[in-house]
Design a protein around this motif. Structure first.
Motif, short mmCIF file in Angstrom:
data_model
loop_
_atom_site.label_atom_id
_atom_site.label_comp_id
_atom_site.label_asym_id
_atom_site.label_seq_id
_atom_site.Cartn_x
_atom_site.Cartn_y
_atom_site.Cartn_z
N PRO A 115 -15.67 -15.01 20.70
CA PRO A 115 -16.61 -13.97 20.30
C PRO A 115 -16.49 -12.67 21.10
O PRO A 115 -16.90 -11.61 20.61
N SER B 259 -17.20 -19.39 16.89
CA SER B 259 -17.68 -18.10 16.42
C SER B 259 -19.16 -17.96 16.75
O SER B 259 -19.85 -18.94 17.03
N CYS B 260 -19.64 -16.75 16.68
CA CYS B 260 -21.05 -16.44 16.91
C CYS B 260 -21.71 -16.11 15.58
O CYS B 260 -21.18 -15.34 14.78
N ALA C 256 -21.70 -10.28 17.85
CA ALA C 256 -21.81 -11.08 19.08
C ALA C 256 -22.46 -10.32 20.24
O ALA C 256 -23.30 -10.88 20.94
N ASN D 79 -17.42 -12.14 14.32
CA ASN D 79 -18.03 -11.97 15.64
C ASN D 79 -18.51 -10.55 15.90
O ASN D 79 -18.79 -10.18 17.04
N LEU E 34 -23.94 -20.41 18.55
CA LEU E 34 -22.55 -20.30 18.99
C LEU E 34 -21.92 -21.66 18.77
O LEU E 34 -22.41 -22.67 19.28
#
Length: 313
Positions: free
Chosen positions: A215, A90-91, A234, A231, A84
């Motif tokens: 996310p 963003s993931c 996520a 994402n 992360l």
């Protein structure tokens, strides 16, 4: 080296191993083991195992930042990146990245600092090595300490890396003393994540905000019918929430301010003479992009502080 143990009496290294589904975790001081980031750790491991660090970045796409130089020279390379992180936040789809890396004979080092082992089981998702700066979760108590975890397969293939980490690991009693604080961190982390989701959804509707990155928002804000692919995974990667960080871009006609006091990277303590609440952590990433790090305080209180800040623009 010993296998991880279950139960409330687990020390910090065993607790992190259990969360990550790792073979073993070492708690090391960064000033002694000379690595303080995933990239530096990758270089250290490269030297110990005879592999070459490519400098490739773990990203949501297979080809992002990839180089084959390490593969050509040693038959194996190491990718580094974050579970992360990034700007905007963003993931990473760790499963996809690790599948691609392993197919190419590459190992993956995942910086799990922001998610922590409570928020992302990086080893279970395919990473070979996970590291975490304990200062993030433990504050001053964890400053200068990094947790390094290895998968069972990687440790079996490169036992010399475990031996090197054994030499640099901190005293067991210190690790034990930090365990309670790390357990408390999980409750704090969940409150931060809950607040961040509330504030991210609030910012989506704000007239002074053009776009929000978080996310937990699984739709691109410019088109509510199109999934935000960065994402999309996520919910399958992150545990117990989507992290405490929300990035947002100000709408046209709104800027933070001109002048050095709001240069990129500076804390936004004052905007047009208005002082933010002490528990509101906002950072300028430019004149349009703002990073908000939520605390464990009440989400409504934090949202009001954000509204106060935006109202001053």
């Amino acid at each position: 080296m010993s296998d991880m143990a279950d139960g409330g009496g687990s020390t910090l290294d065993r607790l992190i191993s259990r969360n990550l589904k790792a073979k073993h975790t070492w708690i090391c001081p960064t000033d002694v083991c000379v690595f303080s980031s995933a990239t530096k750790l990758a270089k250290l491991i490269s030297g110990l195992s005879g592999v070459t660090h490519t400098g490739a970045t773990v990203a949501g796409t297979e080809n992002a930042g990839t180089t084959n130089a390490g593969v050509a020279n040693a038959g194996m390379a190491i990718r580094t990146g974050e579970s992360l992180g990034g700007t905007p936040i963003s993931c990473t789809d760790l499963r996809a990245v690790c599948r691609t890396a392993h197919a190419r004979g590459e190992a993956v080092v995942c910086d799990n600092t922001l998610a922590t082992s409570f928020g992302c089981a990086a080893i279970r998702l395919g990473a070979d090595i996970a590291c975490e700066d304990l200062g993030h979760a433990l504050g001053d108590a964890g400053a200068g300490l990094i947790a390094v975890s290895l998968s069972a397969d990687f440790l079996a293939a490169y036992p010399e890396i475990g031996e090197r980490l054994d030499q640099t690991a901190v005293d067991h009693e210190l690790v034990l003393s930090l365990t309670g604080g790390y357990l408390c961190w999980d409750a704090k982390r969940k409150k931060q994540n809950d607040a961040a989701l509330v504030i991210a959804e609030y910012l989506v509707c704000h007239p002074k905000v053009a776009r929000v990155w978080y996310p937990g928002l699984l739709r691109d804000q410019r088109d509510s019918s199109r999934a935000d692919q960065s994402n999309a995974e996520a919910p399958n990667i992150l545990l117990g929430g989507f992290g405490p960080v929300v990035d947002f871009e100000l709408a046209a006609g709104h800027e933070l301010a001109a002048g050095h006091e709001l240069a990129a990277g500076h804390e936004l303590a004052v905007v047009h003479g208005l002082t933010f609440a002490e528990n509101l952590h906002m950072r300028a990433m430019g004149k349009k992009l703002v990073r908000l790090c939520c605390t464990e305080d009440d989400a409504v209180t934090q949202a009001r502080a954000v509204e106060q800040a935006l109202g001053a623009l």
